[in-house]
Scaffold this motif. Structure first.
Motif, PDB file in Angstrom:
ATOM      1  N   THR A 108       0.808  -1.218   0.000  1.00  6.36           N
ATOM      2  CA  THR A 108       0.000   0.000   0.000  1.00  6.36           C
ATOM      3  C   THR A 108       0.847   1.277   0.000  1.00  6.36           C
ATOM      4  N   ASP A 109       2.172   1.149   0.091  1.00  3.77           N
ATOM      5  CA  ASP A 109       3.051   2.319   0.103  1.00  3.77           C
ATOM      6  C   ASP A 109       3.143   2.952  -1.284  1.00  3.77           C
ATOM      7  N   GLU A 110       3.613   4.189  -1.305  1.00  9.43           N
ATOM      8  CA  GLU A 110       3.860   4.859  -2.581  1.00  9.43           C
ATOM      9  C   GLU A 110       4.950   4.112  -3.347  1.00  9.43           C
ATOM     10  N   MET A 111       4.872   4.166  -4.675  1.00 11.78           N
ATOM     11  CA  MET A 111       5.844   3.447  -5.493  1.00 11.78           C
ATOM     12  C   MET A 111       7.253   3.978  -5.278  1.00 11.78           C
ATOM     13  N   SER A 112       7.360   5.229  -4.908  1.00  9.76           N
ATOM     14  CA  SER A 112       8.680   5.816  -4.670  1.00  9.76           C
ATOM     15  C   SER A 112       9.398   5.108  -3.524  1.00  9.76           C
ATOM     16  N   ALA A 113       8.623   4.616  -2.540  1.00 11.59           N
ATOM     17  CA  ALA A 113       9.217   3.903  -1.411  1.00 11.59           C
ATOM     18  C   ALA A 113       9.819   2.575  -1.871  1.00 11.59           C
ATOM     19  N   ALA A 114       9.105   1.873  -2.751  1.00 12.09           N
ATOM     20  CA  ALA A 114       9.615   0.606  -3.276  1.00 12.09           C
ATOM     21  C   ALA A 114      10.853   0.831  -4.140  1.00 12.09           C
ATOM     22  N   GLN A 115      10.809   1.871  -4.969  1.00  5.98           N
ATOM     23  CA  GLN A 115      11.955   2.169  -5.826  1.00  5.98           C
ATOM     24  C   GLN A 115      13.186   2.512  -4.989  1.00  5.98           C
ATOM     25  N   GLU A 116      12.979   3.267  -3.922  1.00 10.84           N
ATOM     26  CA  GLU A 116      14.100   3.637  -3.062  1.00 10.84           C
ATOM     27  C   GLU A 116      14.726   2.408  -2.409  1.00 10.84           C
ATOM     28  N   TRP A 117      13.856   1.506  -1.909  1.00  7.00           N
ATOM     29  CA  TRP A 117      14.375   0.323  -1.206  1.00  7.00           C
ATOM     30  C   TRP A 117      15.140  -0.575  -2.171  1.00  7.00           C
ATOM     31  N   PHE A 118      14.558  -0.892  -3.307  1.00  8.92           N
ATOM     32  CA  PHE A 118      15.203  -1.813  -4.245  1.00  8.92           C
ATOM     33  C   PHE A 118      16.436  -1.195  -4.894  1.00  8.92           C
ATOM     34  N   SER A 119      16.431   0.122  -5.057  1.00 10.28           N
ATOM     35  CA  SER A 119      17.609   0.787  -5.604  1.00 10.28           C
ATOM     36  C   SER A 119      18.790   0.685  -4.648  1.00 10.28           C
ATOM     37  N   PRO A 159       5.719   3.121 -13.929  1.00 12.56           N
ATOM     38  CA  PRO A 159       4.749   2.084 -14.307  1.00 12.56           C
ATOM     39  C   PRO A 159       5.359   0.680 -14.286  1.00 12.56           C
ATOM     40  N   THR A 160       6.611   0.548 -14.756  1.00 11.67           N
ATOM     41  CA  THR A 160       7.276  -0.759 -14.764  1.00 11.67           C
ATOM     42  C   THR A 160       7.516  -1.243 -13.348  1.00 11.67           C
ATOM     43  N   ALA A 161       7.994  -0.345 -12.499  1.00 12.44           N
ATOM     44  CA  ALA A 161       8.254  -0.699 -11.105  1.00 12.44           C
ATOM     45  C   ALA A 161       6.965  -1.114 -10.406  1.00 12.44           C
ATOM     46  N   GLN A 162       5.884  -0.393 -10.660  1.00 12.42           N
ATOM     47  CA  GLN A 162       4.598  -0.707 -10.044  1.00 12.42           C
ATOM     48  C   GLN A 162       4.118  -2.091 -10.456  1.00 12.42           C
TER      49      GLN A 162
END
Length: 234
Positions: A45-56, A130-133
């Motif tokens: 449910t987090d913003e996609m920016s949070a996922a991108q930051e973690w995986f980056s 969009p790809t990350a999501q």
């Protein structure tokens, strides 16, 4: 191949269920210890920016986890096939064997897809929103609720199919644990059902460990057919 050699191979095949559980847990620990603890792992449910930051920041840890999950999935496929054969040995034929092998294979496939999506999040492709999501949702659903639900179905089928050789308490707990795991498939209908992914996964792991280890080291009577060791009452 002698009867004893066949039984020994069947025993080791059942132990693949325990190996599956241990490899999955190992991947999770490897990711946790290798990741930057200052960045919280993103929730669906987090913003996609949070996922991108973690995986980056933690791409290597995510890839290690994904690799171990894929190996775990292979162990699950082996386990499902062996259990299906054991069910046929003790019951002759029936739906339980087919359900156990099919559900186990689908659960393993879901885990592999989720692992691949997670590894994809650690690449440059995840820099595009969009790809990350898409990858993150794919990793969550296939590696989480769908994997656990089909694993639960395999556990129920194994408990029912081996009901004549398992202790009553182990048969009942297998049905209960598998049924709880099946409820993970309803995660899309409410936040409350998401908890069944966690509980169903780890309770299934415990059940697989008990059945696998007990059956792997159980000796069958002399002259028993191949596979009887693993099907013997534990």
């Amino acid at each position: 191949m002698t009867s004893t050699q066949g039984a020994r191979k069947a025993n080791l095949g059942v132990l693949a269920g325990a190996l599956f559980a241990l490899l999955w847990v190992a991947g999770t620990f490897a990711q946790d210890f290798g990741a930057d603890s200052s960045i919280a792992y993103p929730r669906p449910t987090d913003e996609m920016s949070a996922a991108q930051e973690w995986f980056s920041a933690n791409g290597s840890a995510a890839e290690t986890n994904a690799a171990l999950q894929i190996v775990a999935a292979i162990a699950l496929i082996i386990f499902a096939g062996v259990v299906a054969n054991l069910i046929r040995t003790v019951r002759g034929s029936g739906a339980a064997a087919s359900v156990a092998s099919t559900a186990g294979a689908v659960s393993a496939a879901m885990l592999m897809v989720g692992a691949a999506a997670q590894a994809g999040l650690a690449t440059d492709a995840a820099s595009e929103g969009p790809t990350a999501q898409a990858l993150y949702q794919l990793a969550f659903w296939t590696g989480g609720p769908l994997h656990v639900a089909t694993l639960g179905l395999a556990v129920v089928a194994a408990a029912v199919g081996l009901a004549n050789v398992l202790p009553k308490w182990l048969k009942i707990t297998g049905i209960v644990v598998g049924s709880l795991a099946l409820l993970a498939a309803l995660s899309g209908f409410g936040q409350a059902f998401v908890a069944f992914t966690l509980f169903g996964r780890y309770l299934s792991f415990v059940w697989l460990l008990i059945v696998g280890i007990a059956a792997a080291f159980k000796r069958a009577p002399a002259g028993a057919p191949a596979g009887a060791d693993a099907a013997a009452r534990v």
